[in-house]
Design an enzyme around this catalytic site. Structure first.
Site, PDB file in Angstrom:
ATOM      1  N   HIS A 124       0.813  -1.212   0.000  1.00  9.70           N
ATOM      2  CA  HIS A 124       0.000   0.000   0.000  1.00  9.70           C
ATOM      3  C   HIS A 124       0.852   1.270   0.000  1.00  9.70           C
ATOM      4  CE1 HIS A 124      -3.681   2.042  -0.035  1.00  9.70           C
ATOM      5  NE2 HIS A 124      -4.332   1.406   0.928  1.00  9.70           N
ATOM      6  N   ASP A 173      -2.442   2.247  -4.595  1.00  5.89           N
ATOM      7  CA  ASP A 173      -3.706   2.506  -3.919  1.00  5.89           C
ATOM      8  C   ASP A 173      -4.788   1.607  -4.503  1.00  5.89           C
ATOM      9  OD1 ASP A 173      -2.702   4.524  -2.229  1.00  5.89           O
ATOM     10  OD2 ASP A 173      -2.870   5.995  -3.854  1.00  5.89           O
TER      11      ASP A 173
END
Length: 404
Positions: free
Chosen positions: A380, A384
């Site tokens: 992450h 995204d």
């Protein structure tokens, strides 16, 4: 006249060290150049070390379980021109030293075993050796140390209820401890490091395999005649390459000062090796390969992985990884831990027939289709949700619209 030739660990090997796993010859054995002498296990592959010349194995310098750094001396050979047979009969491991007085062969220990005995206070004479001829190895010493550490502490007079956070197996129960292989320990370290390094998130889509199944049925016999197995995994590799064109950020690596996006798509494919673990050799520059070539590369890598014949270089350089975990029966695995330092890993679940709703001429119909869950686990920091979902959307579209 006698000359001595050293048997050494390869300078170029995966990782910084290997572990001696099994001597295939014994001291005094006559060998020919190229004969396999000893197996070394790195964190990725097991490789055989061959005799550098004709001669007699005269010394074993490292026993089963000993660490072998690049270039380390594993043993020695004698190259003789006179009196070969007579001297071969008297060959003995001069490097082994008795640690404690004893009458059995197992009382002779390698340097690694003697060092472990001094450091940990464990008497190797009390252990049952797993090496050649019952010899105690470094792995036996490490196993004994771990077993001593795992024993529950002596009971207190009034133990508090909170002093034992985890239940302890009954002391009268039966169990056994299987020593970890170098590969299993490496996998454990790599997985722990990956989770500790990157925040990992998984997105799950569903894919209809009808199109690729039809294509495969129409072409697999032709390729089989050419000696190539057209596997479903080949389609996954090709579809991943196409999805990278839509979302190139997935083919990347995180750095503190920026995201490195790779132009070459080099896809590692997880190959299970039974209880030993798994490896993920890379198909380099997959963006330049046809489906047939990808299938041939996959077949070759899989065969050599399962026969311990992969080269160390083939386990490096991947920019993305595919885990086809569904072949062993799982519908969904989450998270499939990222193969650091990559930014994402694709998971393919079990293919099975499911009832789905499809619109035909504006009317909803119930159909039976071959379906599978596909997942993308991302770092992450690098990616995204919108990039993750965009990549999976394109990946599924490619599979479901595969031209016939």
């Amino acid at each position: 006249m006698t000359n001595t030739v050293e048997i050494t660990a390869p300078i170029e090997q995966e990782g910084t060290k290997a572990v001696v796993r099994n001597w295939l010859k014994q001291i005094g054995d006559r060998v020919r150049e190229g004969d396999a002498l000893v197996e070394l296990e790195t964190d990725k592959v097991t490789q055989e070390i061959a005799a550098p010349c004709d001669g007699i194995l005269s010394e074993i310098a490292m026993e089963d379980g000993d660490d072998a750094a690049p270039g380390a001396i594993l043993g020695r050979m004698r190259v003789e021109t006179i009196g070969v047979a007579a001297e071969a009969a008297t060959a003995s491991p001069s490097q082994m030293q008795p640690l404690l007085p004893a009458t059995t062969a197992s009382s002779y220990y390698s340097p690694a075993v003697r060092k472990a005995a001094e450091e940990h206070g464990i008497d190797p004479a009390a252990l049952k050796g797993s090496g050649m001829g019952g010899r105690v190895t470094r792995a036996d010493m490490d196993h004994a140390l771990e077993a001593s550490r795992s024993r529950p502490p002596a009971p207190q007079s009034q133990p508090a209820a909170t002093e034992q956070p985890f239940p302890v197996a009954p002391t009268d129960g039966k169990s056994r401890i299987v020593p970890h292989s170098a590969m299993r320990l490496s996998i454990a370290r790599h997985m722990t490091q990956s989770l500790a390094t990157a925040p990992q998130v998984t997105a799950v889509f569903e894919a209809d395999f009808t199109a690729i199944m039809r294509h495969r049925e129409g072409h697999k016999d032709r390729l089989k005649a050419e000696g190539v197995n057209l596997s479903y995994t080949a389609y996954f590799v090709a579809a991943s390459v196409a999805a990278m064109q839509a979302v190139p950020e997935v083919n990347s690596q995180w750095h503190d000062d920026g995201l490195e996006i790779f132009e070459d798509v080099s896809i590692g494919v997880g190959i299970a090796l039974g209880d030993k673990g798994l490896v993920a050799p890379a198909i380099r520059q997959a963006q330049n390969l046809s489906l047939e070539t990808i299938a041939a590369r996959l077949q070759d890598l899989t065969n050599r992985a399962r026969s311990n014949a992969l080269k160390a270089d083939e386990l490096k350089g991947g920019t993305f990884t595919i885990s086809n975990h569904g072949v062993s029966g799982s519908l969904l695995a989450s998270p499939i831990i990222i193969n650091q330092p990559q930014s994402a890993i694709l998971g393919i679940g079990k293919l099975e027939k499911r009832v789905v709703v499809r619109e035909v001429d504006g009317v909803d119909t119930i159909q039976i289709r071959p379906m599978a869950y596909v997942s993308l686990t991302i770092d992450h920091r690098s990616l995204d949700g919108h990039q993750t979902n965009a990549w999976l959307t394109e990946f599924v579209r490619i599979l479901q619209s595969w031209p016939q």
